[in-house]
Write a protein that holds these residues in place. Sequence first.
Motif, mmCIF file in Angstrom:
data_model
loop_
_atom_site.group_PDB
_atom_site.id
_atom_site.type_symbol
_atom_site.label_atom_id
_atom_site.label_comp_id
_atom_site.label_asym_id
_atom_site.label_seq_id
_atom_site.Cartn_x
_atom_site.Cartn_y
_atom_site.Cartn_z
ATOM 1 N N PHE A 47 27.999 44.064 56.393
ATOM 2 C CA PHE A 47 28.633 44.978 55.453
ATOM 3 C C PHE A 47 29.911 45.568 56.059
ATOM 4 C CE2 PHE A 47 29.071 49.287 53.623
ATOM 5 C CZ PHE A 47 29.204 48.947 52.290
ATOM 6 N N GLY A 50 32.652 43.058 56.216
ATOM 7 C CA GLY A 50 33.095 42.887 54.830
ATOM 8 C C GLY A 50 34.027 44.005 54.380
ATOM 9 N N LEU A 53 37.401 43.640 55.922
ATOM 10 C CA LEU A 53 38.183 42.610 55.224
ATOM 11 C C LEU A 53 38.720 43.132 53.889
ATOM 12 C CD1 LEU A 53 36.112 39.366 55.954
ATOM 13 C CD2 LEU A 53 38.318 39.997 56.922
ATOM 14 N N TRP A 54 37.901 43.925 53.172
ATOM 15 C CA TRP A 54 38.387 44.556 51.930
ATOM 16 C C TRP A 54 39.555 45.492 52.234
ATOM 17 C CZ3 TRP A 54 37.811 42.344 47.672
ATOM 18 C CH2 TRP A 54 36.597 41.906 47.151
ATOM 19 N N TYR A 57 42.592 43.374 52.715
ATOM 20 C CA TYR A 57 42.960 42.944 51.360
ATOM 21 C C TYR A 57 43.683 44.074 50.613
ATOM 22 C CZ TYR A 57 42.116 40.890 46.680
ATOM 23 O OH TYR A 57 42.244 40.371 45.405
ATOM 24 N N GLY B 12 39.784 38.265 50.448
ATOM 25 C CA GLY B 12 38.983 39.006 49.480
ATOM 26 C C GLY B 12 37.651 38.327 49.183
ATOM 27 N N LEU B 14 36.026 36.282 51.157
ATOM 28 C CA LEU B 14 35.197 36.404 52.362
ATOM 29 C C LEU B 14 34.578 37.805 52.416
ATOM 30 C CD1 LEU B 14 34.515 34.560 54.739
ATOM 31 C CD2 LEU B 14 36.402 35.584 56.011
ATOM 32 N N ALA B 15 35.394 38.803 52.121
ATOM 33 C CA ALA B 15 34.915 40.194 52.059
ATOM 34 C C ALA B 15 33.810 40.323 51.011
ATOM 35 C CB ALA B 15 36.077 41.131 51.727
ATOM 36 N N ALA B 16 34.033 39.700 49.853
ATOM 37 C CA ALA B 16 33.062 39.736 48.753
ATOM 38 C C ALA B 16 31.730 39.137 49.179
ATOM 39 C CB ALA B 16 33.623 38.991 47.543
ATOM 40 N N LEU B 18 30.479 38.896 52.209
ATOM 41 C CA LEU B 18 29.808 39.745 53.198
ATOM 42 C C LEU B 18 29.224 41.010 52.582
ATOM 43 C CD1 LEU B 18 32.295 39.308 56.178
ATOM 44 C CD2 LEU B 18 29.908 38.592 56.158
ATOM 45 N N THR B 19 30.005 41.719 51.770
ATOM 46 C CA THR B 19 29.500 42.985 51.213
ATOM 47 C C THR B 19 28.423 42.732 50.151
ATOM 48 O OG1 THR B 19 31.431 43.126 49.726
ATOM 49 C CG2 THR B 19 31.525 44.420 51.742
ATOM 50 N N SER B 65 38.935 37.946 43.504
ATOM 51 C CA SER B 65 37.823 38.276 44.405
ATOM 52 C C SER B 65 37.163 39.598 44.044
ATOM 53 C CB SER B 65 38.277 38.269 45.862
ATOM 54 O OG SER B 65 39.482 38.950 46.029
ATOM 55 N N MET B 66 37.951 40.597 43.645
ATOM 56 C CA MET B 66 37.373 41.886 43.247
ATOM 57 C C MET B 66 36.547 41.741 41.969
ATOM 58 S SD MET B 66 39.907 45.074 43.856
ATOM 59 C CE MET B 66 38.612 46.272 43.542
ATOM 60 N N ALA B 69 33.273 39.841 42.953
ATOM 61 C CA ALA B 69 32.425 40.703 43.785
ATOM 62 C C ALA B 69 31.762 41.801 42.966
ATOM 63 C CB ALA B 69 33.255 41.322 44.913
#
Lengths: 89, 89
Positions: A47, A50, A53-54, A57, B12, B14-16, B18-19, B65-66, B69
């Motif tokens: 988390f 992540g 990374l957000w 972004y 984004g 990748l962030a999505a 993970l979170t 990506s947002m 996610a």
Amino acid sequence: MQNIPIEIEVIGLLAACLTTASFVPQVYKIWKTKSAESVSLTMFSMFFIGVLLWLVYGIYIKSVSMTIANVITASLASIIIYYKLKLKE
Amino acid sequence: MQNIPIEIEVIGLLAACLTTASFVPQVYKIWKTKSAESVSLTMFSMFFIGVLLWLVYGIYIKSVSMTIANVITASLASIIIYYKLKLKE
């Protein structure tokens, strides 16, 4: 990229308040009980990365609300990870 | 607003991953144990509304990506809220 209009940023800031605030009681509970048993270190590490990374972004797309939200959330998540590692000792 | 460059969307996405993935075990645990005692309905409702606002924000700024996610996270959060309300009966 152009800047994000202020009326859209208001929606983002409201979203940031709600998602960040919903995370605070978890941190408070861990801090107060000094117990982080119920949370998984693997999950919080995923988390945390992540969220970082957000944040990257958000900075790239010049999103004020995403930058603020993810700085706060990353700070809160790092407190949880700190307690998780500290309480393990 | 212009479209977000593909290399930024990769960060984004990748962030999505993970979170969103870090959220799945919570949903699985509630579904498996049929117990949602440990989660607060108020907090999850706040979180859910926050995620919906992030979704609106993501659509407005044309962030792929947002959008992805927040659709997934909103679905997962609504499962938790459903179980919380159902188990209350």
